[in-house]
Design a protein around this motif. Structure first.
Motif, mmCIF file in Angstrom:
data_model
loop_
_atom_site.group_PDB
_atom_site.id
_atom_site.type_symbol
_atom_site.label_atom_id
_atom_site.label_comp_id
_atom_site.label_asym_id
_atom_site.label_seq_id
_atom_site.Cartn_x
_atom_site.Cartn_y
_atom_site.Cartn_z
ATOM 1 N N THR A 113 0.833 -1.203 0.000
ATOM 2 C CA THR A 113 0.000 0.000 0.000
ATOM 3 C C THR A 113 0.869 1.255 0.000
ATOM 4 O OG1 THR A 113 -1.695 -1.194 1.252
ATOM 5 C CG2 THR A 113 -1.867 1.199 1.188
ATOM 6 N N ARG A 114 1.925 1.244 0.803
ATOM 7 C CA ARG A 114 2.826 2.399 0.848
ATOM 8 C C ARG A 114 3.491 2.606 -0.510
ATOM 9 N NH1 ARG A 114 8.148 2.525 1.545
ATOM 10 N NH2 ARG A 114 8.218 0.396 2.336
ATOM 11 N N GLN A 115 3.933 1.522 -1.124
ATOM 12 C CA GLN A 115 4.615 1.647 -2.402
ATOM 13 C C GLN A 115 3.663 1.997 -3.537
ATOM 14 O OE1 GLN A 115 7.813 2.156 -1.187
ATOM 15 N NE2 GLN A 115 8.043 1.644 -3.327
ATOM 16 N N VAL A 116 2.438 1.483 -3.487
ATOM 17 C CA VAL A 116 1.452 1.879 -4.493
ATOM 18 C C VAL A 116 1.217 3.385 -4.403
ATOM 19 C CG1 VAL A 116 -0.995 1.735 -5.124
ATOM 20 C CG2 VAL A 116 0.300 -0.348 -4.709
ATOM 21 N N GLY A 117 1.112 3.887 -3.173
ATOM 22 C CA GLY A 117 0.987 5.330 -2.994
ATOM 23 C C GLY A 117 2.176 6.077 -3.563
ATOM 24 N N SER A 118 3.378 5.544 -3.348
ATOM 25 C CA SER A 118 4.584 6.190 -3.863
ATOM 26 C C SER A 118 4.605 6.200 -5.387
ATOM 27 C CB SER A 118 5.835 5.466 -3.332
ATOM 28 O OG SER A 118 5.914 5.560 -1.928
ATOM 29 N N VAL A 119 4.219 5.067 -5.996
ATOM 30 C CA VAL A 119 4.189 4.991 -7.454
ATOM 31 C C VAL A 119 3.202 6.009 -8.019
ATOM 32 C CG1 VAL A 119 3.530 3.534 -9.404
ATOM 33 C CG2 VAL A 119 4.925 2.591 -7.576
ATOM 34 N N LEU A 120 2.007 6.057 -7.437
ATOM 35 C CA LEU A 120 1.006 7.003 -7.917
ATOM 36 C C LEU A 120 1.439 8.441 -7.659
ATOM 37 C CD1 LEU A 120 -2.286 5.191 -6.867
ATOM 38 C CD2 LEU A 120 -1.196 5.256 -9.114
ATOM 39 N N GLY A 121 2.164 8.663 -6.560
ATOM 40 C CA GLY A 121 2.681 10.003 -6.292
ATOM 41 C C GLY A 121 3.683 10.437 -7.336
ATOM 42 N N SER A 122 4.581 9.531 -7.718
ATOM 43 C CA SER A 122 5.567 9.840 -8.751
ATOM 44 C C SER A 122 4.888 10.095 -10.087
ATOM 45 C CB SER A 122 6.562 8.672 -8.873
ATOM 46 O OG SER A 122 7.482 8.887 -9.911
ATOM 47 N N ALA A 123 3.909 9.252 -10.425
ATOM 48 C CA ALA A 123 3.211 9.415 -11.697
ATOM 49 C C ALA A 123 2.353 10.676 -11.700
ATOM 50 C CB ALA A 123 2.345 8.188 -11.970
ATOM 51 N N GLY A 124 1.616 10.880 -10.620
ATOM 52 C CA GLY A 124 0.709 12.017 -10.551
ATOM 53 C C GLY A 124 1.421 13.349 -10.567
ATOM 54 N N ILE A 125 2.551 13.445 -9.865
ATOM 55 C CA ILE A 125 3.252 14.725 -9.809
ATOM 56 C C ILE A 125 3.887 15.042 -11.160
ATOM 57 C CG2 ILE A 125 5.573 14.003 -9.077
ATOM 58 C CD1 ILE A 125 3.511 16.894 -7.599
ATOM 59 N N ALA A 126 4.339 14.011 -11.892
ATOM 60 C CA ALA A 126 4.902 14.253 -13.228
ATOM 61 C C ALA A 126 3.838 14.830 -14.153
ATOM 62 C CB ALA A 126 5.468 12.960 -13.809
ATOM 63 N N ALA A 127 2.650 14.232 -14.112
ATOM 64 C CA ALA A 127 1.565 14.726 -14.959
ATOM 65 C C ALA A 127 1.174 16.148 -14.579
ATOM 66 C CB ALA A 127 0.356 13.795 -14.841
ATOM 67 N N LEU A 128 1.115 16.426 -13.276
ATOM 68 C CA LEU A 128 0.690 17.755 -12.835
ATOM 69 C C LEU A 128 1.745 18.813 -13.141
ATOM 70 C CD1 LEU A 128 -1.767 19.015 -11.517
ATOM 71 C CD2 LEU A 128 -0.637 18.793 -9.303
ATOM 72 N N MET A 129 3.020 18.466 -13.021
ATOM 73 C CA MET A 129 4.071 19.428 -13.361
ATOM 74 C C MET A 129 4.017 19.778 -14.847
ATOM 75 S SD MET A 129 7.487 18.469 -11.103
ATOM 76 C CE MET A 129 7.680 16.861 -11.834
ATOM 77 N N GLN A 130 3.840 18.768 -15.688
ATOM 78 C CA GLN A 130 3.750 19.034 -17.127
ATOM 79 C C GLN A 130 2.519 19.870 -17.442
ATOM 80 O OE1 GLN A 130 5.822 18.751 -19.373
ATOM 81 N NE2 GLN A 130 7.008 16.872 -19.358
ATOM 82 N N SER A 131 1.414 19.560 -16.788
ATOM 83 C CA SER A 131 0.195 20.331 -17.007
ATOM 84 C C SER A 131 0.380 21.773 -16.552
ATOM 85 C CB SER A 131 -0.969 19.681 -16.260
ATOM 86 O OG SER A 131 -2.144 20.437 -16.403
ATOM 87 N N GLY A 132 1.030 21.954 -15.411
ATOM 88 C CA GLY A 132 1.282 23.305 -14.905
ATOM 89 C C GLY A 132 2.171 24.110 -15.831
ATOM 90 N N LEU A 133 3.189 23.465 -16.402
ATOM 91 C CA LEU A 133 4.064 24.166 -17.337
ATOM 92 C C LEU A 133 3.335 24.521 -18.620
ATOM 93 C CD1 LEU A 133 7.377 22.188 -16.837
ATOM 94 C CD2 LEU A 133 6.974 24.582 -16.298
ATOM 95 N N ALA A 134 2.434 23.637 -19.044
ATOM 96 C CA ALA A 134 1.653 23.945 -20.235
ATOM 97 C C ALA A 134 0.790 25.181 -20.016
ATOM 98 C CB ALA A 134 0.772 22.756 -20.602
ATOM 99 N N THR A 135 0.379 25.401 -18.768
ATOM 100 C CA THR A 135 -0.459 26.564 -18.437
ATOM 101 C C THR A 135 0.378 27.815 -18.198
ATOM 102 O OG1 THR A 135 -2.134 25.124 -17.449
ATOM 103 C CG2 THR A 135 -2.169 27.458 -16.816
#
Length: 502
Positions: A417-439
């Protein structure tokens, strides 16, 4: 269920037995645990350097972390069971060998693709090691002493996630980024020898392994994480032919749902014994640690990119910003460990996770071009205070009622559960950073290299937009960790506290 909730469950090894020496065994195990957790965060500070070295974009470099976390998370369910079957000491040492050799390969690799493959092997080694540390705690410490033992485990987890960026910065600016991996080799050798000498051989239990469950969980997690992380790269459209980002995400969710149904219908031994979740605190602790894993992994990327690309810090200077966090965790570890056996976990875990959320929001508001150092250090120090209070209460609440024969399964589920959270955190933050830069900064968010041109300090006109994108991204882990605060509110009173008060 009666077996799971029996508070009289005795440890498999008597802690008073001079041959057991449980504290020495635990110290030997947490050395390796510390090393593999450091490797979960150490790459974040090296992201700009690795981007320059391999001429890679941010999504590809984030996969250096995500591949490790994914390979770490998926096998945890079965490696916990393997520890029960073949002994936690044997599994720990085998995983340590795999991890150490993979670390050497990481440092010697010549392409970003090879580095990602080597990190997958590292993750597999880590997945063999991690459940064994919690299983040993559960099996050699009685229930009313697990709080102090788990406080050491929790302190190591918290400190490792903070030390990772600091050690990474010093090594990158010193001998080079390859040494964030080479340093694991001597530590791995020492850890192997100490485990061989100090960790006792515990009773094993026969298990049948749910291979269908392993395949379902692996396929579901890969589709979900790949879809989330690569969504912005493909503009949330088609990846190959009729396969779209959203299709991958949906397939991942459906496959994971099928996995849960399969576990419920298993006549034999499921990969995840759903009976474990009959204990309220085990269930809530898993919710909490998933949110914590997400937040801790996600927060490093935007902060490190902001300090280096906007403020012009070196990797070492960026990493040294985290020193107050590490100091707070080290200073408070023993104090929190004592409180964990005496106080209700809802107060400790709730305070810690809520404080982390507040500190991340505060930090995001001061991440502007030209921010004075003291404005960054104040919320970072508060972040260390909050971190000190969340790891141990969550871990202790998850394991306190586990009987010895369920120790491996419970540790596997919790760490998964901890690692699934970590994986999703890594994936989610990458997507959000790219989205933020696009804006905020579309002129550097597209094309080959993505953020590659931000690996050094940006020109003055671009810094405000980049800082805004990173600050906005930091609100994601702040919001997610509040889930852990809500979970903590509903913790049941631990049985040893009920007995003391009756």
């Amino acid at each position: 269920m009666a077996e799971l909730s029996d508070p009289r469950s005795a440890p498999a090894v008597n802690p008073g037995d001079p041959e057991a020496k449980p504290w020495r065994a635990l110290w030997a195990l947490v050395l390796g645990f510390f090393m593999i957790l450091v490797d979960s965060t150490i790459v974040s500070v090296a992201t700009p350097v690795i981007m320059r070295h391999f001429d890679a974009d941010v999504n590809l470099v984030v996969w250096v972390t995500s591949a490790y976390l994914l390979a770490y998370a998926v096998p945890l369910l079965i490696t916990g069971r393997l520890g029960d079957r073949f002994g936690p000491k044997n599994l720990y040492q085998a995983g340590l060998v795999v991890f150490t050799l993979a670390s050497l390969w990481c440092g010697l690799t010549g392409t970003i693709e090879q580095l990602i493959i080597a990190r997958v092997l590292q993750g597999l080694g880590a997945s063999m090691m991690t459940p064994q540390t919690m299983a040993v705690i559960t099996r050699i410490f009685p229930a009313d002493q697990r709080g102090r033992a788990m406080s050491l485990w929790g302190a190591v987890a918290g400190i490792a996630t903070l030390v990772g960026p600091i050690a990474g910065g010093l090594l990158i600016d010193g001998p080079g980024w390859q040494w964030i991996f080479f340093v694991n080799v001597p530590v791995g050798v020492v850890g192997f020898v100490l485990a061989g000498r100090l960790v006792p051989r515990l009773e094993t239990h026969r298990h049948r392994f749910d291979l269908v469950g392993v395949v379902l969980s692996a396929v579901g997690m890969f589709c979900l994480v790949f879809g989330i992380q690569e969504g912005q790269t493909y503009h949330w459209g088609m990846i190959i032919g009729p396969i779209s980002v959203w299709l991958l995400i949906i397939v991942g969710i459906v496959v994971l749902a099928v996995f849960v149904v399969w576990q419920a219908k298993q006549a034999g031994e499921p990969l995840v014994p759903l009976g474990l979740f009959g204990d309220r605190n085990f269930s809530l602790a898993n919710v909490g640690i998933g949110a914590v894993g997400f937040a801790v992994t996600a927060m490093g990327f935007p902060l490190m990119l902001y300090t280096q690309s906007v403020l012009g810090f070196t990797p070492t200077q960026s990493a040294l910003l985290m020193v107050p966090m590490a100091v707070m965790s080290i200073v408070l570890a023993r104090f929190v460990g004592r409180l964990t056996d005496r106080m209700h976990p809802r107060y400790l875990a709730g305070f810690g996770t809520f404080t982390v959320a507040v500190s991340l929001v505060w930090l995001s508001r001061v991440m502007v071009p030209g921010a004075p150092l003291w404005q960054l250090l104040l919320p970072i120090t508060l972040l260390g205070l909050g971190s000190s209070f969340m790891w141990s209460p969550l871990g202790t609440s998850a394991t306190r009622n586990l009987p010895p024969q369920r120790a491996g399964a419970g540790a596997g589920v919790y760490n998964t559960t901890r690692q699934v959270g970590s994986v999703l955190g890594s994936a989610g933050i990458a997507a959000l950073m790219q989205s933020g830069l696009a804006t905020h900064l579309p002129q550097v968010s597209g094309g080959h290299g993505g953020l590659a041109e931000t690996a050094t300090q940006l020109p003055e006109p671009l810094r405000a937009g980049f800082a805004a994108a990173m600050a906005d991204a930091l609100l994601l882990p702040a919001g997610v960790i509040l889930i852990a605060s809500v979970a903590a509110i509903f913790f049941a009173t631990p049985r040893h506290l009920v007995r003391e008060n009756s």
